[in-house]
Design a protein around this motif. Structure first.
Motif, PDB file in Angstrom:
ATOM      1  N   LEU A 114       0.834  -1.201   0.000  1.00  0.00           N
ATOM      2  CA  LEU A 114       0.000   0.000   0.000  1.00  0.00           C
ATOM      3  C   LEU A 114       0.872   1.255   0.000  1.00  0.00           C
ATOM      4  N   ALA A 115       2.024   1.178   0.682  1.00  0.00           N
ATOM      5  CA  ALA A 115       2.959   2.312   0.676  1.00  0.00           C
ATOM      6  C   ALA A 115       3.471   2.554  -0.746  1.00  0.00           C
ATOM      7  N   ILE A 116       3.812   1.474  -1.440  1.00  0.00           N
ATOM      8  CA  ILE A 116       4.283   1.592  -2.824  1.00  0.00           C
ATOM      9  C   ILE A 116       3.192   2.180  -3.701  1.00  0.00           C
ATOM     10  N   TYR A 117       1.968   1.702  -3.510  1.00  0.00           N
ATOM     11  CA  TYR A 117       0.828   2.239  -4.264  1.00  0.00           C
ATOM     12  C   TYR A 117       0.680   3.739  -4.013  1.00  0.00           C
ATOM     13  N   GLY A 118       0.826   4.129  -2.760  1.00  0.00           N
ATOM     14  CA  GLY A 118       0.680   5.545  -2.422  1.00  0.00           C
ATOM     15  C   GLY A 118       1.751   6.410  -3.070  1.00  0.00           C
ATOM     16  N   PHE A 119       2.990   5.949  -3.034  1.00  0.00           N
ATOM     17  CA  PHE A 119       4.087   6.721  -3.622  1.00  0.00           C
ATOM     18  C   PHE A 119       4.001   6.765  -5.147  1.00  0.00           C
ATOM     19  N   VAL A 120       3.680   5.629  -5.763  1.00  0.00           N
ATOM     20  CA  VAL A 120       3.712   5.537  -7.224  1.00  0.00           C
ATOM     21  C   VAL A 120       2.447   6.081  -7.872  1.00  0.00           C
ATOM     22  N   VAL A 121       1.285   5.636  -7.389  1.00  0.00           N
ATOM     23  CA  VAL A 121       0.015   5.979  -8.034  1.00  0.00           C
ATOM     24  C   VAL A 121      -0.548   7.300  -7.527  1.00  0.00           C
ATOM     25  N   VAL A 122      -0.548   7.489  -6.223  1.00  0.00           N
ATOM     26  CA  VAL A 122      -1.187   8.675  -5.644  1.00  0.00           C
ATOM     27  C   VAL A 122      -0.268   9.900  -5.710  1.00  0.00           C
ATOM     28  N   GLU A 123       0.945   9.774  -5.178  1.00  0.00           N
ATOM     29  CA  GLU A 123       1.852  10.919  -5.116  1.00  0.00           C
ATOM     30  C   GLU A 123       2.771  11.028  -6.332  1.00  0.00           C
ATOM     31  N   LYS A 124       2.859   9.927  -7.090  1.00  0.00           N
ATOM     32  CA  LYS A 124       3.680   9.897  -8.315  1.00  0.00           C
ATOM     33  C   LYS A 124       5.135  10.311  -8.039  1.00  0.00           C
ATOM     34  N   CYS A 125       5.713   9.702  -7.023  1.00  0.00           N
ATOM     35  CA  CYS A 125       7.098   9.999  -6.641  1.00  0.00           C
ATOM     36  C   CYS A 125       8.079   9.161  -7.459  1.00  0.00           C
ATOM     37  N   GLY A 126       9.277   9.698  -7.632  1.00  0.00           N
ATOM     38  CA  GLY A 126      10.355   8.926  -8.210  1.00  0.00           C
ATOM     39  C   GLY A 126      10.881   7.927  -7.205  1.00  0.00           C
ATOM     40  N   ILE A 127      11.706   6.982  -7.654  1.00  0.00           N
ATOM     41  CA  ILE A 127      12.188   5.907  -6.784  1.00  0.00           C
ATOM     42  C   ILE A 127      12.998   6.465  -5.611  1.00  0.00           C
ATOM     43  N   VAL A 128      13.919   7.384  -5.895  1.00  0.00           N
ATOM     44  CA  VAL A 128      14.783   7.920  -4.845  1.00  0.00           C
ATOM     45  C   VAL A 128      13.974   8.685  -3.801  1.00  0.00           C
ATOM     46  N   LYS A 129      13.091   9.550  -4.265  1.00  0.00           N
ATOM     47  CA  LYS A 129      12.273  10.331  -3.336  1.00  0.00           C
ATOM     48  C   LYS A 129      11.372   9.423  -2.509  1.00  0.00           C
ATOM     49  N   ALA A 130      10.776   8.431  -3.156  1.00  0.00           N
ATOM     50  CA  ALA A 130       9.893   7.502  -2.449  1.00  0.00           C
ATOM     51  C   ALA A 130      10.659   6.736  -1.373  1.00  0.00           C
ATOM     52  N   LEU A 131      11.888   6.323  -1.691  1.00  0.00           N
ATOM     53  CA  LEU A 131      12.693   5.579  -0.732  1.00  0.00           C
ATOM     54  C   LEU A 131      13.058   6.444   0.475  1.00  0.00           C
ATOM     55  N   VAL A 132      13.454   7.689   0.202  1.00  0.00           N
ATOM     56  CA  VAL A 132      13.809   8.612   1.286  1.00  0.00           C
ATOM     57  C   VAL A 132      12.603   8.880   2.180  1.00  0.00           C
ATOM     58  N   LEU A 133      11.457   9.130   1.559  1.00  0.00           N
ATOM     59  CA  LEU A 133      10.241   9.402   2.323  1.00  0.00           C
ATOM     60  C   LEU A 133       9.799   8.179   3.130  1.00  0.00           C
ATOM     61  N   TYR A 134       9.957   7.013   2.536  1.00  0.00           N
ATOM     62  CA  TYR A 134       9.548   5.789   3.226  1.00  0.00           C
ATOM     63  C   TYR A 134      10.399   5.579   4.478  1.00  0.00           C
TER      64      TYR A 134
END
Length: 313
Positions: free
Chosen positions: A69-89
């Motif tokens: 669900l976290a991946i879904y939120g970063f990719v689909v909802v917030e449309k984050c890049g991999i690096v930003k998503a990893l840092v935020l996670y």
């Protein structure tokens, strides 16, 4: 003068505000009740280390379960890049205790931090001076952080920078809230006999007066007093009609509800095409689904299953 709508909202907010502090206070109360004297003994230290380890394992386990669900939120909802998503996670896991749709897990992170603080206080022998100092510091950290973040637009200079950094890291002060609530619970347990001498009727009267006052005059310190008075009254009651087996059943059921209700809420939202599906319908569906699942998990053939015990205790 509070209008009808405003009065109902204040009443609702005051009731809801009791829930999380109550559970933190209960944790401190129950843990302290199982400690030996002298408090700094090795038995107590090992017991608290196991508790810290348990919270850590549970938090990491359910963070992993909610990872899709976290991946879904970063990719689909917030449309984050991999690096930003990893840092935020990583930031969210370490400092905020939540990612997309795993919002309730912040309680586990706060409980983990609170247990660490509890361990160090007990290791020193649970001196009243240190206990009260920890309560005051954690309370100020909680409320002070919230105040700075909420007042960010009106601040200047260093305070504005501090508020900005706090917002970008811990987001709010609730991760510190478990510390003072857990220690208050421990103090209530330590002085239980003296508190019980007050009498149940006076404890409930104190709670009613404080609660009613808080509804009309919302105040940070008053809210803590309401929680403390409510817990003091509850712990003074003797629920002899609740059998041990029933208590264990309800405990497992509550754990299932806590850990899984957001998953059912997410699934419902996806099915109706309105994710997140906030509102009464979404609340009822996720609640009923979690309860049904909890009943299934609590079946006699399932209750001692290794996987079930691993997930829900």
């Amino acid at each position: 003068m509070i209008g009808v709508v405003g009065w109902k909202k204040d009443l609702y907010d005051t009731v809801v505000a009791l829930s999380v502090p109550f559970f933190f206070t209960s944790t401190g109360y129950l843990v302290f009740g199982s400690l030996l004297v002298p408090y700094e003994c090795v038995f107590n230290q090992n017991k608290l280390k196991r508790q810290i380890n348990k919270f850590l394992k549970t938090y990491l386990l359910w963070s992993f379960i909610y990872l899709p669900l976290a991946i879904y939120g970063f990719v689909v909802v917030e449309k984050c890049g991999i690096v930003k998503a990893l840092v935020l996670y990583i930031r969210n896991i370490l400092l905020q205790g939540q990612n997309y749709f795993s919002y309730p897990l912040w309680y586990l992170l706060a409980a983990l931090y609170a247990s660490m603080a509890f361990y160090f206080v007990v290791k020193k022998g649970f001196p009243k001076k240190d206990v009260f100092l920890a309560i005051i510091v954690s309370f100020i950290a909680t409320k002070g952080t919230n105040f700075l973040i909420e007042s960010q637009d009106s601040l200047q200079g260093t305070l504005k920078t501090a508020a900005f950094l706090l917002q970008k890291t811990i987001a709010d002060g609730r991760v510190f809230s478990g510390i003072y609530a857990m220690l208050i619970g421990a103090l209530i347990r330590k002085y239980k006999e003296k508190i019980d001498l007050i009498g149940k009727q006076y404890l409930i009267l104190c709670f009613i007066v404080l609660f009613t006052t808080d509804v009309f005059f919302d105040n940070t310190f008053l809210r803590v007093a309401v929680c403390v008075s409510f817990f003091c009254w509850i712990q003074s009651l003797k629920f002899k009609f609740v059998k041990a087996e029933c208590g264990l059943y309800l405990r497992r059921l509550s754990a299932v509800l806590f850990y899984t209700h957001m998953i059912f809420f997410f699934i419902f939202g996806m099915l109706v095409g309105k994710e997140p599906a906030y509102g009464l319908t979404g609340f009822i569906v996720s609640l009923v689904a979690a309860i049904v699942f909890g009943i299934f998990v609590n079946r006699e053939k399932k209750i001692n299953n290794g996987i079930i015990r691993f997930l829900f205790g």
